[in-house]
Design a protein around this motif. Structure first.
Motif, PDB file in Angstrom:
ATOM      1  N   SER A 440       0.810  -1.164   0.039  1.00 27.86           N
ATOM      2  CA  SER A 440      -0.021  -0.216   0.199  1.00 27.86           C
ATOM      3  C   SER A 440       0.889   1.150   0.139  1.00 27.86           C
ATOM      4  CB  SER A 440      -0.887  -0.054   0.943  1.00 27.86           C
ATOM      5  OG  SER A 440      -0.740  -0.673   2.126  1.00 27.86           O
ATOM      6  N   ASN A 441       1.977   1.291   0.534  1.00 28.74           N
ATOM      7  CA  ASN A 441       2.824   2.390   0.637  1.00 28.74           C
ATOM      8  C   ASN A 441       3.412   2.491  -0.838  1.00 28.74           C
ATOM      9  OD1 ASN A 441       2.960   3.085   2.944  1.00 28.74           O
ATOM     10  ND2 ASN A 441       5.130   2.211   3.812  1.00 28.74           N
ATOM     11  N   ALA A 442       3.658   1.341  -1.572  1.00 29.55           N
ATOM     12  CA  ALA A 442       4.172   1.769  -3.056  1.00 29.55           C
ATOM     13  C   ALA A 442       3.223   2.415  -3.602  1.00 29.55           C
ATOM     14  CB  ALA A 442       4.412   0.012  -3.585  1.00 29.55           C
ATOM     15  N   ILE A 443       1.944   1.781  -3.510  1.00 30.22           N
ATOM     16  CA  ILE A 443       0.510   2.527  -4.397  1.00 30.22           C
ATOM     17  C   ILE A 443       0.470   3.851  -3.898  1.00 30.22           C
ATOM     18  CG2 ILE A 443      -1.821   2.189  -4.739  1.00 30.22           C
ATOM     19  CD1 ILE A 443      -1.706  -0.997  -4.021  1.00 30.22           C
ATOM     20  N   LYS A 444       0.565   4.214  -2.581  1.00 35.94           N
ATOM     21  CA  LYS A 444       0.476   5.605  -2.219  1.00 35.94           C
ATOM     22  C   LYS A 444       1.525   6.377  -2.995  1.00 35.94           C
ATOM     23  CE  LYS A 444       0.380   5.136   2.200  1.00 35.94           C
ATOM     24  NZ  LYS A 444       0.613   5.631   3.599  1.00 35.94           N
ATOM     25  N   PHE A 445       2.930   6.029  -3.005  1.00 40.71           N
ATOM     26  CA  PHE A 445       3.846   6.829  -3.476  1.00 40.71           C
ATOM     27  C   PHE A 445       4.452   6.686  -4.963  1.00 40.71           C
ATOM     28  CE2 PHE A 445       4.326   6.401   1.219  1.00 40.71           C
ATOM     29  CZ  PHE A 445       4.245   7.726   1.513  1.00 40.71           C
ATOM     30  N   THR A 446       3.587   5.822  -5.810  1.00 45.64           N
ATOM     31  CA  THR A 446       3.969   5.572  -7.069  1.00 45.64           C
ATOM     32  C   THR A 446       2.780   6.640  -8.015  1.00 45.64           C
ATOM     33  OG1 THR A 446       4.750   3.597  -6.633  1.00 45.64           O
ATOM     34  CG2 THR A 446       4.475   3.867  -8.946  1.00 45.64           C
ATOM     35  N   GLU A 487       9.082  -3.800  -5.300  1.00 43.35           N
ATOM     36  CA  GLU A 487       9.594  -2.780  -6.118  1.00 43.35           C
ATOM     37  C   GLU A 487       8.805  -1.672  -6.846  1.00 43.35           C
ATOM     38  OE1 GLU A 487      12.159  -4.164  -9.038  1.00 43.35           O
ATOM     39  OE2 GLU A 487      12.850  -2.209  -9.896  1.00 43.35           O
ATOM     40  N   ASP A 488       9.057  -0.662  -6.592  1.00 44.07           N
ATOM     41  CA  ASP A 488       7.934   0.553  -7.422  1.00 44.07           C
ATOM     42  C   ASP A 488       8.680   1.318  -7.973  1.00 44.07           C
ATOM     43  OD1 ASP A 488       8.647   2.741  -5.627  1.00 44.07           O
ATOM     44  OD2 ASP A 488       7.609   2.098  -3.909  1.00 44.07           O
ATOM     45  N   GLN A 489       7.936   2.155  -8.860  1.00 47.64           N
ATOM     46  CA  GLN A 489       8.587   3.290  -9.722  1.00 47.64           C
ATOM     47  C   GLN A 489       8.119   4.610  -9.226  1.00 47.64           C
ATOM     48  OE1 GLN A 489       7.038   1.558 -13.306  1.00 47.64           O
ATOM     49  NE2 GLN A 489       9.004   0.229 -13.709  1.00 47.64           N
ATOM     50  N   GLY A 492      10.533   7.659  -4.585  1.00 48.43           N
ATOM     51  CA  GLY A 492      11.687   7.184  -3.865  1.00 48.43           C
ATOM     52  C   GLY A 492      12.082   7.859  -2.551  1.00 48.43           C
ATOM     53  N   ILE A 493      13.163   7.378  -1.968  1.00 46.72           N
ATOM     54  CA  ILE A 493      13.730   7.952  -0.828  1.00 46.72           C
ATOM     55  C   ILE A 493      15.061   8.180  -0.895  1.00 46.72           C
ATOM     56  CG2 ILE A 493      13.647   7.669   1.919  1.00 46.72           C
ATOM     57  CD1 ILE A 493      11.511   5.447   1.451  1.00 46.72           C
ATOM     58  N   ALA A 494      15.415   9.551  -0.427  1.00 46.46           N
ATOM     59  CA  ALA A 494      17.042   9.994  -0.427  1.00 46.46           C
ATOM     60  C   ALA A 494      17.593   9.062   0.485  1.00 46.46           C
ATOM     61  CB  ALA A 494      16.891  11.333   0.196  1.00 46.46           C
ATOM     62  N   PHE A 505       6.317   7.121  13.733  1.00 48.01           N
ATOM     63  CA  PHE A 505       6.011   8.350  13.344  1.00 48.01           C
ATOM     64  C   PHE A 505       6.455   9.210  12.243  1.00 48.01           C
ATOM     65  CE2 PHE A 505       4.514   7.557  17.720  1.00 48.01           C
ATOM     66  CZ  PHE A 505       3.247   7.416  17.831  1.00 48.01           C
ATOM     67  N   ALA A 506       7.600   8.543  11.557  1.00 51.01           N
ATOM     68  CA  ALA A 506       8.308   9.189  10.541  1.00 51.01           C
ATOM     69  C   ALA A 506       7.492   9.532   9.531  1.00 51.01           C
ATOM     70  CB  ALA A 506       9.689   8.452  10.425  1.00 51.01           C
ATOM     71  N   GLN A 507       7.640  10.655   8.960  1.00 50.93           N
ATOM     72  CA  GLN A 507       7.003  10.948   7.504  1.00 50.93           C
ATOM     73  C   GLN A 507       8.295  11.582   6.835  1.00 50.93           C
ATOM     74  OE1 GLN A 507       3.261  12.253   7.885  1.00 50.93           O
ATOM     75  NE2 GLN A 507       2.287  10.476   7.722  1.00 50.93           N
ATOM     76  N   ILE A 508       8.792  10.994   5.789  1.00 52.29           N
ATOM     77  CA  ILE A 508       9.789  11.926   4.951  1.00 52.29           C
ATOM     78  C   ILE A 508       9.312  12.994   4.439  1.00 52.29           C
ATOM     79  CG2 ILE A 508      12.032  11.369   3.559  1.00 52.29           C
ATOM     80  CD1 ILE A 508      11.940   9.426   5.889  1.00 52.29           C
ATOM     81  N   GLU A 509      10.030  14.128   4.320  1.00 51.41           N
ATOM     82  CA  GLU A 509       9.577  15.352   3.952  1.00 51.41           C
ATOM     83  C   GLU A 509       9.244  15.431   2.713  1.00 51.41           C
ATOM     84  OE1 GLU A 509       7.699  18.629   4.670  1.00 51.41           O
ATOM     85  OE2 GLU A 509       8.060  17.268   6.256  1.00 51.41           O
ATOM     86  N   GLY A 517      -1.037  11.201   3.419  1.00 47.88           N
ATOM     87  CA  GLY A 517      -1.232  11.081   4.879  1.00 47.88           C
ATOM     88  C   GLY A 517      -0.935   9.553   5.430  1.00 47.88           C
ATOM     89  N   GLY A 518      -0.886   9.446   6.446  1.00 45.16           N
ATOM     90  CA  GLY A 518      -0.541   7.913   7.125  1.00 45.16           C
ATOM     91  C   GLY A 518      -0.053   8.084   8.580  1.00 45.16           C
ATOM     92  N   SER A 519       0.117   7.077   9.150  1.00 48.64           N
ATOM     93  CA  SER A 519       0.457   7.024  10.695  1.00 48.64           C
ATOM     94  C   SER A 519       1.957   7.221  10.935  1.00 48.64           C
ATOM     95  CB  SER A 519      -0.199   5.931  11.358  1.00 48.64           C
ATOM     96  OG  SER A 519       0.516   4.774  10.765  1.00 48.64           O
ATOM     97  N   GLY A 520       2.657   6.872   9.980  1.00 47.85           N
ATOM     98  CA  GLY A 520       4.116   6.688  10.145  1.00 47.85           C
ATOM     99  C   GLY A 520       4.437   5.731  11.087  1.00 47.85           C
ATOM    100  N   LEU A 521       3.592   4.456  11.075  1.00 49.39           N
ATOM    101  CA  LEU A 521       3.712   3.537  11.942  1.00 49.39           C
ATOM    102  C   LEU A 521       4.001   2.222  11.304  1.00 49.39           C
ATOM    103  CD1 LEU A 521       1.190   4.222  14.926  1.00 49.39           C
ATOM    104  CD2 LEU A 521       3.778   4.387  14.930  1.00 49.39           C
ATOM    105  N   GLY A 522       3.427   2.168   9.942  1.00 48.65           N
ATOM    106  CA  GLY A 522       3.521   0.974   9.001  1.00 48.65           C
ATOM    107  C   GLY A 522       4.975   0.533   9.393  1.00 48.65           C
ATOM    108  N   LEU A 523       6.033   0.917   8.845  1.00 52.28           N
ATOM    109  CA  LEU A 523       7.380   0.576   8.696  1.00 52.28           C
ATOM    110  C   LEU A 523       7.914   0.010  10.245  1.00 52.28           C
ATOM    111  CD1 LEU A 523       8.927   2.264   5.836  1.00 52.28           C
ATOM    112  CD2 LEU A 523       7.954   0.137   5.704  1.00 52.28           C
ATOM    113  N   PRO A 524       7.600   0.801  11.357  1.00 54.21           N
ATOM    114  CA  PRO A 524       8.398   0.580  12.598  1.00 54.21           C
ATOM    115  C   PRO A 524       7.542  -0.796  12.811  1.00 54.21           C
ATOM    116  CG  PRO A 524       7.308   2.675  12.778  1.00 54.21           C
ATOM    117  CD  PRO A 524       7.558   2.428  11.224  1.00 54.21           C
ATOM    118  N   ILE A 525       6.484  -0.942  12.578  1.00 56.17           N
ATOM    119  CA  ILE A 525       5.508  -1.991  13.031  1.00 56.17           C
ATOM    120  C   ILE A 525       6.098  -3.336  12.334  1.00 56.17           C
ATOM    121  CG2 ILE A 525       3.196  -3.460  13.033  1.00 56.17           C
ATOM    122  CD1 ILE A 525       1.973  -0.741  13.764  1.00 56.17           C
TER     123      ILE A 525
END
Ligand code: ADP
Length: 569
Positions: A440-446, A487-489, A492-494, A505-509, A517-525
């Motif tokens: 779902s992150n890949a969908i969100k950010f592609t 893998e997504d297209q 990306g993240i620096a 709670f991290a959300q890369i600027e 939006g999002g909780s910033g909890l998916g990856l730490p979980i």
């Protein structure tokens, strides 16, 4: 100048030797009384003893005198060369009756010189042995200092070190283990009377104040409530006020601005300059570990406070999330009833608002579920149901449940799987949760029109590659793993933000992450869930090109064993 004793029962020889030595700078004594000789030697301690071989019982006499004075030179006046080894082993030089006076004198002079050199050597040896012993004590004491961060132990090691190297009668140590509770430690050879104790307390406080002259003392001392701890070696004897006539030394125990206490030491015999060096060295040496112990104590207290805060925060999140879930379920049910048409048809804009409300309720319940999961994981209360599972079923499930969402956004979601992968020992629901989050992150950010690919393969830990910031996580892995990659297209993240994406709670600027939006909890979980599986998660990404998120789960033991058997057969 030297003391010479001549033992003979021949009056002629006594006369002859008295004549030779009386004109020289020697203290010359003679004796012929066999029974009186040991007493005389004990009292006079001659430097050289000349024995006339004709003295009766000479063997036992030499033996007795050797036990009284081991350092005196023993010379035997003899007319024969047939002597018993029992006698000769104690003799340093020989004289004969026909020797000229000059030779007799030079033989005695050599014997005297040898004795003086031996004495000097033994004094030097003793000093050397003393220094070695002290060095040894200092070495052992500093090793003990290095081995603990307990302030009480450190001060006790310091006093023990001083006892071994200085053998004091009394030490008075004012120690500040905690700021507001000074302790006066008295380590004494003998019992201390109440009057002497009052005087010592008073003196210690004056000493303490004198260290800071007109400046303020760092801590206050109330002499009436000052805690005293006594350790007495021989309680049968008693120290009196004469203690104050003993030799004494005083030293602060401090490092820079840090003050830990002070110590005064008393001894009946005078302290040497070596004693003073040793005393100052030990008092200084203890200061550094005391400073480390103080810092350690502070860190421990801060950690305890932080742990408590963290616990409170987790409890708070858990309570609030539970409280939010109940009304949210009620809202969701009401919206479902509305959309089911049970309350009549809605017009177009009613439908639009209803679906917006449903989407937001869904998002909110996702965030609440994440919060609840995280608080459960952190409290160690997460339930896992481990079984041998096939990773394909996890991939198939996630792909089919998110394909509608991908399609709606105009994305192509595909799975390129290696078939017949070995089973893994895992909680399938938790792995679905991890993979759902990554996809779902890949969908969100592609952006629209691009492709998202899920891949899975078998790899040995040594074959896994990741950016440097994840090296520690990968280094912990050993053996075989099933690795899943999403893998997504997308955006990306620096590189500098890669690790931070896994923080709570991290959300890369970037403009998109704020928009979606999002909780910033998916990856730490996900990270915590993989840790529970003895696995790892990491990512490789390039800004504006796309990201690859990986996670690795160990192949189950049973599978590994059957695989090995396959290879062997
Ligand atoms: P969120 O609920 O905000 O997505 P996550 O913990 O899943 O929380 O992700 C944290 C942050 O990592 C995201 O807000 C985003 O900035 C970044 N991120 C995660 N996945 C991707 C991705 N596939 N592409 C770009 N950025 C991503």
């Amino acid at each position: 100048m030297g003391k010479i004793l001549f033992i003979s029962n021949s009056q002629d020889k006594i006369k002859q030797y008295t004549e030779i030595f009386s004109k020289r700078p020697y203290e010359f004594m003679t004796s012929y009384d066999e029974n009186h000789i040991p007493e005389l030697v004990d009292a006079e301690m001659p430097d050289v003893i000349i024995f006339d071989n004709s003295v009766p019982n000479i063997k036992s006499l030499i033996k007795t005198l050797k036990s009284i004075t081991s350092s005196a030179g023993f010379i035997l006046l003899t007319g024969t060369d047939k002597l018993e080894p029992e006698i000769t082993k104690h003799i340093n030089a020989f004289l004969t009756d026909d020797m000229p006076d000059s030779l007799i004198l030079s033989t005695v002079a050599v014997s005297l010189k040898t004795k003086q050199s031996l004495e000097q050597m033994s004094a030097t040896n003793k000093n050397l042995a003393d220094s070695l012993y002290r060095l040894n004590v200092l070495y052992n004491t500093s090793s003990q200092f290095a081995g603990t961060l307990d302030k009480e132990k450190l001060v006790n090691y310091m006093i023990e070190g001083m006892d071994k190297s200085l053998s004091f009668d009394l030490t008075c140590t004012l120690a500040f283990y905690t700021e507001n509770q000074p302790v006066l430690l008295l380590n004494s050879l003998y019992e201390i009377s109440d009057e002497l104790l009052s005087a010592i307390k008073f003196r210690t406080v004056l000493n303490y104040k004198s260290l800071f002259e007109n400046k303020n003392t760092p801590f206050e001392i109330d002499i009436d409530t000052l805690k005293v701890i006594k350790a007495v070696k021989y309680p049968a004897n008693r120290l009196t006020f004469t203690l104050f006539q003993y030799d004494n030394m005083f030293a602060p125990i401090s490092l820079g601005d840090n003050f830990f206490g002070c110590i005064e030491i008393f001894k009946e015999t005078p302290f040497s300059s070596d004693d003073a060096t040793c005393f100052q060295t030990i008092a200084q040496q203890v200061s550094l570990p005391l400073k480390s112990a103080t810092l350690y104590q502070e860190i421990k207290e801060t950690n305890l406070k932080l742990e408590k805060l963290e616990r409170l925060k987790s409890e708070f999140i858990s309570i609030v999330s539970h409280e939010l879930r109940t009304p949210l379920t009620a809202i969701k049910n009401s919206l479902d009833i509305l959309s089911g048409g049970k309350c009549g048809d809605l017009n177009d804009s009613g439908e639009k608002f209803l679906s917006m409300a449903q989407r937001n309720v869904q998002r909110l319940s996702g965030i609440i579920n994440d919060l609840l999961d995280l608080s459960k994981i952190e409290a160690g209360k997460m339930d896992y149901h481990f079984t041998n599972i096939d990773i394909h079923s996890v991939v198939d499930y996630v792909k089919s449940s998110l394909s509608v969402m991908a399609k709606e956004k105009g994305l192509n979601l595909i799975a390129e799987e290696t078939r017949n992968l070995p089973e893994i020992y895992a909680d399938s629901q938790r792995l679905e949760q991890v993979l759902t989050n990554l996809v779902s992150n890949a969908i969100k950010f592609t952006p629209e029109g691009k492709t998202i690919t899920i891949r899975s393969h078998l790899a040995d830990a040594s074959q896994l590659r990741a950016p440097d910031c994840f090296k520690d996580d990968l280094n912990k892995l050993t053996g075989k793993y099933i690795v899943i990659c999403v893998e997504d297209q997308g955006i990306g993240i620096a590189e500098k933000d890669l690790l931070r994406a896994f923080d709570k709670f991290a959300q890369i600027e970037n403009s998109l992450s704020r928009k979606v939006g999002g909780s910033g909890l998916g990856l730490p979980i996900a990270k915590q869930l993989l840790q529970a599986h003895n696995g790892a998660i990491w990512c490789d990404s390039e800004l504006n090109k796309g990201s690859k998120f990986y996670f690795a789960v160990p192949v189950s033991m049973a599978e590994e064993i059957s695989e090995k058997n396959l290879i062997l057969n």
